[in-house]
Enzyme design. Structure first.
Site, PDB file in Angstrom:
ATOM      1  N   CYS A 193      40.247  15.606  27.875  1.00 45.90           N
ATOM      2  CA  CYS A 193      41.248  15.201  27.193  1.00 45.90           C
ATOM      3  C   CYS A 193      42.423  16.623  27.021  1.00 45.90           C
ATOM      4  O   CYS A 193      42.725  16.744  25.889  1.00 45.90           O
ATOM      5  CB  CYS A 193      41.324  14.488  26.037  1.00 45.90           C
ATOM      6  SG  CYS A 193      40.453  12.792  26.350  1.00 45.90           S
ATOM      7  N   GLU A 194      42.506  17.181  28.117  1.00 43.27           N
ATOM      8  CA  GLU A 194      43.363  18.352  27.979  1.00 43.27           C
ATOM      9  C   GLU A 194      44.035  18.406  29.405  1.00 43.27           C
ATOM     10  O   GLU A 194      43.616  18.273  30.463  1.00 43.27           O
ATOM     11  CB  GLU A 194      42.698  19.739  27.903  1.00 43.27           C
ATOM     12  CG  GLU A 194      42.065  20.015  26.654  1.00 43.27           C
ATOM     13  CD  GLU A 194      43.272  20.777  25.780  1.00 43.27           C
ATOM     14  OE1 GLU A 194      44.320  20.929  26.414  1.00 43.27           O
ATOM     15  OE2 GLU A 194      43.068  20.860  24.447  1.00 43.27           O
ATOM     16  N   GLU A 228      28.794  48.073  36.336  1.00 44.44           N
ATOM     17  CA  GLU A 228      28.602  46.741  35.393  1.00 44.44           C
ATOM     18  C   GLU A 228      28.966  45.754  36.211  1.00 44.44           C
ATOM     19  O   GLU A 228      29.611  45.157  35.321  1.00 44.44           O
ATOM     20  CB  GLU A 228      28.770  46.762  34.097  1.00 44.44           C
ATOM     21  CG  GLU A 228      28.542  48.304  33.136  1.00 44.44           C
ATOM     22  CD  GLU A 228      29.269  48.286  31.855  1.00 44.44           C
ATOM     23  OE1 GLU A 228      28.752  48.849  30.826  1.00 44.44           O
ATOM     24  OE2 GLU A 228      30.419  47.744  31.598  1.00 44.44           O
ATOM     25  N   GLY A 268      29.426  42.209  37.777  1.00 43.70           N
ATOM     26  CA  GLY A 268      28.699  40.971  37.645  1.00 43.70           C
ATOM     27  C   GLY A 268      29.455  39.964  38.770  1.00 43.70           C
ATOM     28  O   GLY A 268      28.771  39.458  39.739  1.00 43.70           O
ATOM     29  N   ARG A 269      30.733  39.973  38.759  1.00 43.41           N
ATOM     30  CA  ARG A 269      31.374  39.108  39.644  1.00 43.41           C
ATOM     31  C   ARG A 269      31.166  39.292  41.038  1.00 43.41           C
ATOM     32  O   ARG A 269      30.849  38.338  41.921  1.00 43.41           O
ATOM     33  CB  ARG A 269      32.910  39.202  39.356  1.00 43.41           C
ATOM     34  CG  ARG A 269      33.893  38.028  39.917  1.00 43.41           C
ATOM     35  CD  ARG A 269      35.236  38.437  39.770  1.00 43.41           C
ATOM     36  NE  ARG A 269      35.740  38.900  38.586  1.00 43.41           N
ATOM     37  CZ  ARG A 269      36.047  38.053  37.677  1.00 43.41           C
ATOM     38  NH1 ARG A 269      36.155  36.902  38.150  1.00 43.41           N
ATOM     39  NH2 ARG A 269      36.383  38.490  36.267  1.00 43.41           N
ATOM     40  N   ARG A 300      37.614  28.812  34.571  1.00 44.13           N
ATOM     41  CA  ARG A 300      38.669  29.700  35.285  1.00 44.13           C
ATOM     42  C   ARG A 300      40.102  29.318  35.514  1.00 44.13           C
ATOM     43  O   ARG A 300      40.930  29.602  35.250  1.00 44.13           O
ATOM     44  CB  ARG A 300      38.094  30.747  36.432  1.00 44.13           C
ATOM     45  CG  ARG A 300      36.435  31.360  35.838  1.00 44.13           C
ATOM     46  CD  ARG A 300      36.282  32.266  36.915  1.00 44.13           C
ATOM     47  NE  ARG A 300      37.144  33.312  36.778  1.00 44.13           N
ATOM     48  CZ  ARG A 300      38.144  33.756  38.000  1.00 44.13           C
ATOM     49  NH1 ARG A 300      38.262  32.666  38.814  1.00 44.13           N
ATOM     50  NH2 ARG A 300      39.147  34.481  38.094  1.00 44.13           N
TER      51      ARG A 300
HETATM   52  C1  LIG Z   1      32.850  41.584  31.963  1.00 46.15           C
HETATM   53  C2  LIG Z   1      32.340  42.800  31.786  1.00 46.15           C
HETATM   54  C3  LIG Z   1      31.757  43.343  32.977  1.00 46.15           C
HETATM   55  C4  LIG Z   1      31.882  42.581  34.151  1.00 46.15           C
HETATM   56  O1  LIG Z   1      32.943  42.415  34.685  1.00 46.15           O
HETATM   57  P1  LIG Z   1      32.883  41.750  36.304  1.00 46.15           P
HETATM   58  O2  LIG Z   1      34.306  41.179  36.452  1.00 46.15           O
HETATM   59  O3  LIG Z   1      31.985  40.419  35.958  1.00 46.15           O
HETATM   60  O4  LIG Z   1      32.279  42.841  37.181  1.00 46.15           O
HETATM   61  C5  LIG Z   1      31.326  44.777  33.029  1.00 46.15           C
HETATM   62  N1  LIG Z   1      31.196  45.437  31.773  1.00 46.15           N
HETATM   63  C6  LIG Z   1      32.267  45.126  30.620  1.00 46.15           C
HETATM   64  C7  LIG Z   1      32.027  45.983  29.425  1.00 46.15           C
HETATM   65  C8  LIG Z   1      32.550  43.754  30.634  1.00 46.15           C
HETATM   66  O5  LIG Z   1      33.121  43.078  29.473  1.00 46.15           O
END
Ligand SMILES: *Cc1c(COP(=O)(O)O)cnc(C)c1O
Length: 419
Positions: free
Chosen positions: A340-341, A272, A274-275, A310
């Site tokens: 303003c932080e 799963e 993303g990054r 981030r």
């Molecule tokens: C955030 C998340 C991801 C993705 O994480 P990445 O660091 O973007 O690869 C995958 N699975 C779950 C359950 C998440 O919460």
């Protein structure tokens, strides 16, 4: 070492910044497709392998469509993310629903879509059953607790709120069996932004051994084993990217030993991530508004932490390039936004070339958990998202928010008259 490059020639970036007001996020389609193919190819040995792109990293349907074309599914954890996947046209089997503290209507929607439902707790079995009935296939999220070492961002598994304990996992699969469920998935997610390839191989070994034990004790087998996300990216130029091929090869060896080597049937693996797919392919482009010299030298940008949280949230490093100024980096600045932080800083004490108002700054690796984390605190508006196509043209894939958007939830006409 990972040299920080721009997605197109500087002159084109200046043209884009002349057409769209800064700040904006720019995504590089070519780099997104290359990252997707690299992950896919590293697991070509595993029939049925799939990455469910973590929608929360970059919830934009245009990016999801590109990833759909590359064979990716979507990993969702909220109702809007499920609806986004539906509207992109992903079939249920291409959607993973990995949520926690889940509301009833989200389970109902996930089931109606035919998504793979991944339960975060044993108590969610009767809850899901009462809400909409159990689906044909159920996945469970394992939290290995003290059996797995920690990782900097997600923390130690035993301190993480996610997943079932080992004992609960055995109990939960048995309960599902007793309720007539015959098809299962197994999931864990124990790392975030992890750069060590061995960490993922070790996680796979942990899951393969667990799957074998579940098979022996309960007589069940799995439709898929999901290794979660968390493959890191080299935010700092001196870091190395994860060797995805080594991850694929290490997991192939572990699979040959601990799955097929034990006489267990083949099983599709999934991630799963993303990054590592969109992160390095995204750039936040911002202009210098003011310079300020007090106890430190400050560069004030037209972007703020509402565009990229981030650094403020995790103290994360994001590399910065000053357009047209290759060096030397003989000035030291705090690079700030206008919120303003005092933690609204993209960089603290960062050596950069001398900067002047009007300079364009490119903030690297903003393509995942960047625009997506945006918020409206202090009346800050989220920027546009642009896509640099493979043919070099640029498309706006999300417009910038307006002040009308900001006020859209208020009804000024019902405001009591001032007495
Ligand atoms: C955030 C998340 C991801 C993705 O994480 P990445 O660091 O973007 O690869 C995958 N699975 C779950 C359950 C998440 O919460």
């Amino acid at each position: 070492m990972t040299p920080k490059t721009l997605p197109c020639p500087e002159a084109q970036l200046r043209d884009i910044a002349a057409r769209w007001p800064t700040p904006f996020h720019l995504y590089d389609e070519k780099a997104i497709r290359a990252a997707a193919r690299r992950l896919r190819d590293a697991f070509a040995w595993n029939k049925g392998f799939r990455n469910f792109f973590a929608v929360k990293a970059a919830p934009n349907p245009y990016l999801m469509r590109i990833l759909q074309e590359e064979g990716f599914g979507a990993d969702c954890s909220s109702l809007p993310e499920l609806i986004l996947s539906e509207r992109v046209g992903l079939p249920g089997e291409a959607i993973m629903f990995t949520s926690n503290d889940t509301p009833a209507e989200e389970f109902a929607k996930a089931k109606a879509l035919g998504a793979n439902i991944n339960l975060d707790d044993i108590s969610h079995i009767p809850f899901l059953e009462a809400v909409c009935g159990l689906p044909e296939r159920v996945c469970l999220r394992y939290n290995p607790g003290p059996l797995k070492g920690g990782n900097a961002i997600i923390g130690k598994p035993e301190e993480a709120k996610y997943g079932l304990t080992r004992d609960q996992l055995f109990e939960a699969y048995a309960l599902l069996q007793a309720k007539g469920v015959r098809r299962f998935g197994l999931h864990t997610m124990v790392a975030s932004n992890e750069l060590n390839p061995q960490y993922f191989v070790d996680t796979a070994i942990l899951l393969f051994d667990l799957a074998a034990e579940l098979h022996d004790r309960l007589g069940i087998w799995f439709d898929f084993i999901n290794l979660g996300g968390g493959i890191g990216i080299p935010y700092r130029p001196e870091q190395d990217a994860v060797d995805i091929e080594a991850v694929g090869e290490g997991i192939r060896k572990a699979y040959a030993e601990r799955v097929t080597g034990r006489g267990l049937p083949d099983v599709p693996l999934c991630f799963e991530c993303g990054r590592c797919i969109t992160g390095p392919a995204g750039y936040l482009v911002s202009a210098v508004r003011h310079l300020k010299h007090t106890y430190r030298d400050y560069v004030g940008l037209d972007a703020c932490m509402a565009n990229l949280m981030r650094p403020a949230l995790y103290g994360a490093y994001h590399h910065i390039t000053v357009l047209g100024k290759p060096g030397p980096c003989d000035h030291v600045y705090d690079v700030t936004g206008s919120l303003c932080e005092n933690n609204d800083k993209f960089a603290i004490q960062r050596p950069l070339p001398e900067v002047v108002p009007g300079d364009l700054l490119v903030i690297h690796d903003a393509g995942a958990h960047g625009h997506a984390m945006g918020f409206n605190y202090n009346g800050k508006l989220r920027s546009a998202e642009l896509l640099l196509r493979e043919d070099g043209t640029v498309t706006q894939i999300r417009r910038a928010e307006t002040i009308d958007d900001y006020f859209a939830t208020l009804d000024f006409s019902a405001l009591p008259t001032f007495k």
